[in-house]
Design a protein around this motif. Sequence first.
Motif, PDB file in Angstrom:
ATOM      1  N   ALA C 145      42.820  33.452  39.556  1.00 60.82           N
ATOM      2  CA  ALA C 145      42.653  34.737  39.326  1.00 60.82           C
ATOM      3  C   ALA C 145      44.123  35.107  39.243  1.00 60.82           C
ATOM      4  O   ALA C 145      44.476  36.319  38.619  1.00 60.82           O
ATOM      5  CB  ALA C 145      42.058  35.493  40.791  1.00 60.82           C
ATOM      6  N   GLN C 148      45.217  35.216  35.649  1.00 59.13           N
ATOM      7  CA  GLN C 148      44.537  36.303  35.152  1.00 59.13           C
ATOM      8  C   GLN C 148      45.566  37.621  35.183  1.00 59.13           C
ATOM      9  O   GLN C 148      45.752  38.455  34.243  1.00 59.13           O
ATOM     10  CB  GLN C 148      43.378  36.509  35.423  1.00 59.13           C
ATOM     11  N   ILE C 188      45.548  46.199  43.488  1.00 59.58           N
ATOM     12  CA  ILE C 188      44.025  46.070  43.814  1.00 59.58           C
ATOM     13  C   ILE C 188      43.531  44.664  43.448  1.00 59.58           C
ATOM     14  O   ILE C 188      42.843  43.838  44.088  1.00 59.58           O
ATOM     15  CB  ILE C 188      43.399  47.365  43.252  1.00 59.58           C
ATOM     16  N   ALA C 189      43.860  44.248  42.227  1.00 58.56           N
ATOM     17  CA  ALA C 189      43.483  42.877  41.613  1.00 58.56           C
ATOM     18  C   ALA C 189      44.030  42.011  42.689  1.00 58.56           C
ATOM     19  O   ALA C 189      43.126  41.053  42.877  1.00 58.56           O
ATOM     20  CB  ALA C 189      43.905  42.797  40.363  1.00 58.56           C
ATOM     21  N   VAL C 192      41.720  41.774  45.703  1.00 60.06           N
ATOM     22  CA  VAL C 192      40.572  41.188  45.323  1.00 60.06           C
ATOM     23  C   VAL C 192      40.550  39.612  45.116  1.00 60.06           C
ATOM     24  O   VAL C 192      39.741  38.974  45.648  1.00 60.06           O
ATOM     25  CB  VAL C 192      39.832  41.874  43.995  1.00 60.06           C
ATOM     26  N   ALA C 193      41.751  39.265  44.547  1.00 59.26           N
ATOM     27  CA  ALA C 193      42.061  37.721  44.350  1.00 59.26           C
ATOM     28  C   ALA C 193      41.904  37.043  45.903  1.00 59.26           C
ATOM     29  O   ALA C 193      41.205  36.044  46.311  1.00 59.26           O
ATOM     30  CB  ALA C 193      43.209  37.449  43.843  1.00 59.26           C
ATOM     31  N   ARG C 195      40.168  38.458  48.401  1.00 55.04           N
ATOM     32  CA  ARG C 195      38.826  38.212  48.951  1.00 55.04           C
ATOM     33  C   ARG C 195      38.260  37.247  48.145  1.00 55.04           C
ATOM     34  O   ARG C 195      37.275  36.480  49.078  1.00 55.04           O
ATOM     35  CB  ARG C 195      38.094  39.688  48.408  1.00 55.04           C
ATOM     36  N   ILE C 196      38.392  36.761  46.970  1.00 54.45           N
ATOM     37  CA  ILE C 196      37.720  35.759  46.494  1.00 54.45           C
ATOM     38  C   ILE C 196      37.973  34.492  47.069  1.00 54.45           C
ATOM     39  O   ILE C 196      37.094  33.632  47.313  1.00 54.45           O
ATOM     40  CB  ILE C 196      37.866  35.927  44.776  1.00 54.45           C
ATOM     41  N   SER C 199      36.117  34.331  50.368  1.00 53.36           N
ATOM     42  CA  SER C 199      34.608  34.203  50.294  1.00 53.36           C
ATOM     43  C   SER C 199      33.940  33.116  49.819  1.00 53.36           C
ATOM     44  O   SER C 199      33.063  32.388  49.913  1.00 53.36           O
ATOM     45  CB  SER C 199      33.716  35.541  50.027  1.00 53.36           C
ATOM     46  N   PHE C 200      34.824  32.629  48.461  1.00 58.41           N
ATOM     47  CA  PHE C 200      34.281  31.544  47.726  1.00 58.41           C
ATOM     48  C   PHE C 200      35.051  30.139  48.014  1.00 58.41           C
ATOM     49  O   PHE C 200      34.745  29.041  47.488  1.00 58.41           O
ATOM     50  CB  PHE C 200      34.548  31.828  46.029  1.00 58.41           C
ATOM     51  N   VAL C 205      38.209  31.838  38.420  1.00 59.75           N
ATOM     52  CA  VAL C 205      37.339  32.716  37.950  1.00 59.75           C
ATOM     53  C   VAL C 205      36.235  32.314  36.999  1.00 59.75           C
ATOM     54  O   VAL C 205      35.345  32.935  36.603  1.00 59.75           O
ATOM     55  CB  VAL C 205      38.216  34.013  37.212  1.00 59.75           C
ATOM     56  N   LEU C 208      33.034  32.143  38.682  1.00 55.49           N
ATOM     57  CA  LEU C 208      32.511  33.456  38.937  1.00 55.49           C
ATOM     58  C   LEU C 208      31.310  33.666  38.078  1.00 55.49           C
ATOM     59  O   LEU C 208      31.628  34.312  37.141  1.00 55.49           O
ATOM     60  CB  LEU C 208      33.364  34.521  39.160  1.00 55.49           C
ATOM     61  N   ALA C 209      30.238  32.921  37.859  1.00 55.88           N
ATOM     62  CA  ALA C 209      29.111  33.307  36.907  1.00 55.88           C
ATOM     63  C   ALA C 209      27.713  33.184  37.386  1.00 55.88           C
ATOM     64  O   ALA C 209      26.927  32.802  36.811  1.00 55.88           O
ATOM     65  CB  ALA C 209      29.281  31.873  35.724  1.00 55.88           C
ATOM     66  N   GLU C 210      27.749  33.815  38.552  1.00 53.47           N
ATOM     67  CA  GLU C 210      26.266  33.798  39.348  1.00 53.47           C
ATOM     68  C   GLU C 210      25.615  34.908  38.601  1.00 53.47           C
ATOM     69  O   GLU C 210      24.378  34.886  38.618  1.00 53.47           O
ATOM     70  CB  GLU C 210      26.561  34.033  40.784  1.00 53.47           C
TER      71      GLU C 210
END
Lengths: 312, 476, 214
Positions: C145, C148, C188-189, C192-193, C195-196, C199-200, C205, C208-210
């Motif tokens: 992430a 990105q 913000i991004a 979010v990274a 958080r990723i 939790s993962f 990224v 991240l294809a669920e």
Amino acid sequence: MISLVISWLNFFLAILLLPPLILSLIRKTKARLQNRVGPSWFQPIYDWSKLCRKDETLSSTLTWIFRGSAALNFILVLLLALFLPWISFKPSFTGDDIFLAIYVLALARFFSLLASLDSGSAFGGFAASREATLSLLVEPAFMLALVALGINARSSSLSAIFSYSTDANNQVVCFLAGTGILLSSLVELSRMPIDDPTTHLELTMVHEAMILEASGRNLLLVEVSYALKMTVLLGLSAQCFIHALQANIVCPKLLLVILSYLGILGLAALVGLIEGLTVKLHWRKDPEFIAYALTMSLLACFISIGQGATFK
Amino acid sequence: MTNLILIVALPLLMAVLGFSAHKLPFFKQLIAFCAWYQIGIELFLFRALFTGKDSVHFVDGLVADRTGALFALLACFVVASALCHACVFFKNEGVDRHKSSRRNVGIFFGSSGLFLLAMTLLCICNNLGYLWICIEATTLVSAPLVFYSRDKHALEATWKYLIICSVGIAFALLGTIMIFASSQQQTEDGTLHLTELMARAGTLDYPLLRMGFILCFLGYGTKAGVFPIHSWLPDAHSEAPAPASAMLSGALLNCALLAIWRISQVVVAAGHPELALKLPLVFGTVTVAAASLFLVKQSGIKRLWAYSSIENVGLMLTAIGLGAAPLFFLQALNHSLAKVAAFLLAGNFVQACGSKKLSELKGLLILSPSWAILLALAAIAVTGAPPFGAFISELYMLTKSNEMDLCFVFVTLVVSLTIGFIAVCYHVSGCLWGKPAIASINANTSWLSILIPATLIFLALLLGVTPISKYIIEVF
Amino acid sequence: MTATMLDCCAIAAALCATFMAGSRHLKRNILFYTLQTILLAFATAIRGSLQSEEQLYLIAIAIALLKAISIPLFLRWIVRKLCIYSDPGIMIAPPLVMHLSLILFACSYFEIASIGHSKGSSMAASASASLLLTGLLLMLTRRTALSQIIGFLVIENGIYLFAMTQTTGMPLIVEMGILLDVLAGVMIAGLVAFRIQKSFEHIDVTQLAELKDE
């Protein structure tokens, strides 16, 4: 007429003086970085005169190729020094083409490979294979840098490319090509990020392992031609930077002479700095380093082509 | 200046209340009330527009015209309805019991306030630079809305939403700069003001303007969910809580399309209608066709509505491409009313049954007849069947494309709308009948939970059966 | 302070992006990004002195403060917190990506030529287009992430370079608004990274294809 004589004299002085000076400058810089005094400024000359006096030891498997190629190598490098414009006051010759320079460089390498294979030792063999791999990778970078300059000057003649008469817009190309040449000559000369010239372990050597079998006057020839080749290649890249500088400031002829000397010495100090600060790259990382050189040269090419398109 | 303070005061108050006052017992109701009150303020500010004046001036670069005012009112109405329903929705969620979830709800309502602010300013922008800033701001402030549930799926949806939209909008920024550069070719000082751009449209440098328009179209099109670059939209709409999905679908998509419409107006004024109209027309038609095919094979109810939104975005783009601004607004209005109702009802069911999958939502008529009937009505209204308003606007669109001899558009629209209608009806009727997966739903099915959806569907019906639609098209 | 200096800065910034494509170390990428942004700020100042526009100096300072200092510091802080120092990347070797980005640089010449004659230098215009395309390439060939985000920042730098060299007198308020938007977006991004990662337990990224259509 007198100016011609002076320029020839100056040129010979540079050829005689600069190679040992560069070698000792690199050693001094490195020693200073390591808090040592380092060898004397005249050490290369002492070494060479010692080699001159020594007897040769030749392995029984060696043929005439071994001795002949050392001499031929020296002649080819001398030829290179004569027509590569590595210094601003070099007398010019007709037919000094960029492709000729590239081929002469390749021919010199070919003979040194042949000599190291001829010795028949295991180290000579693998050193030759490494050298061949590296030169295969680095040749496009070197060639493209020269070609970019050629496109920029609309000529493949070296004296036309380095004639200090092109317009101001090419400084980006000159700078990039100079960096490309500098990086690829580090590989070409087996200097630091690629090969450690002071290593004692044969398994990690590239250039040193190739000349393990040489001794006496033969080694002298190899050493001298190596130092001369280094001077010429560093000088070539210094000339590129001076051209980039010259796009902004108009330099008189005398200043150019001084700048040529200073440029070569500065780059030699830079090589010493790199050797003091970095470690040798892993063999598999070498292509990545060469890719940076290729990037510079390719970018220079693209820009010069693009500029040509906009000028038309 | 007073106008500006008036229009930004309430959304800012909403944001402050949401972010700081989530401990107050009635802060949700208070914020929803603010949103309704905002409609009143906007009506008051825009009153001159409906009595003959052409523009209402706020500050330099923020000037409302009639279309912008209508879209601002629509966005405000959607946000107000969604927030009003959200009070019931979050109560059913049981958020009042936990401290952390109370804070999350606070963030949700606060971000909604900022979202409303960004969209309102977007609608009254008269400057392409401000327009870009507002659209990027809507992305940023709506990310917390999508991320409300804080789980893995929500995280993935938020990430995709943020990155895809940000990159898309970055290209729109390049397009905006190119339009600015195109205004600079003949005179020394460039401009981003829309009115000025329109005034000297003839002097704009066409190659730069063309490139700028295409980039802006792609950039804002990403935000609107135009077909090949729509991939964030179904994820974000299905993972956000229902009121947020309703706001995204009912207000945000319209605003992104409004941006495209404004720039296309400049290109039309510059004397190149073939570019400014053909691009939206082609992309709109393709989007309608692609979305209707996607609708056939859907497994989640919220994804179904998301693809239906994409289909409607395609229709609105087609309206822009036909050069019919009133039709564009009418379609946006109808879609917003019906889709907000559909998302809110779907949210009710998802909350009550604990699943988004169509295969697990069965027998809704048995579980809660009032919700199920409204859901069926919303489905019919969304797909543009009579007697709802969307039918009228789609009929206008088809007539117009027929008048303009756009045979390809006409045929594609008819076929795709039919496919979309059949697909949505099939999926929704599959949910209504059958054997319920759970014995009964443990949610409050009181009149409060159907108040907003029922009102919206009633309004959509009014638009269909009374001559209001005709009035809107003629008055414009 | 000449126009060619401006071109040099632009090309050097493009070169920084190319080197970013050639390295997968996140910290090195951030360093190159910082260098690139400083070059852009410097170019802005040059432009300001060429056209004697005071507001360009202001923008140069704002860029240096926000984009060349705050954002890299923030990204480095995330790198340290997440303990992820390099990007696995997709199957293409980094030197190859670097050369791909050079080919994109060459393509951007034709792209710029097709747009036609804008007022600024074509060299800077193609440098900015190449920044843009290299940023896209970075986003496509990287998996974490953070990369990105860095790719997005490079794209944004390309757009800024285009605006700065090809137009004159962009309204200051618009420039500042864009700058603030980008800053907020990155913050913000970045969160979010975080958080990723939490939790993962990875920030890849591509995994991240669920969420997809069945």
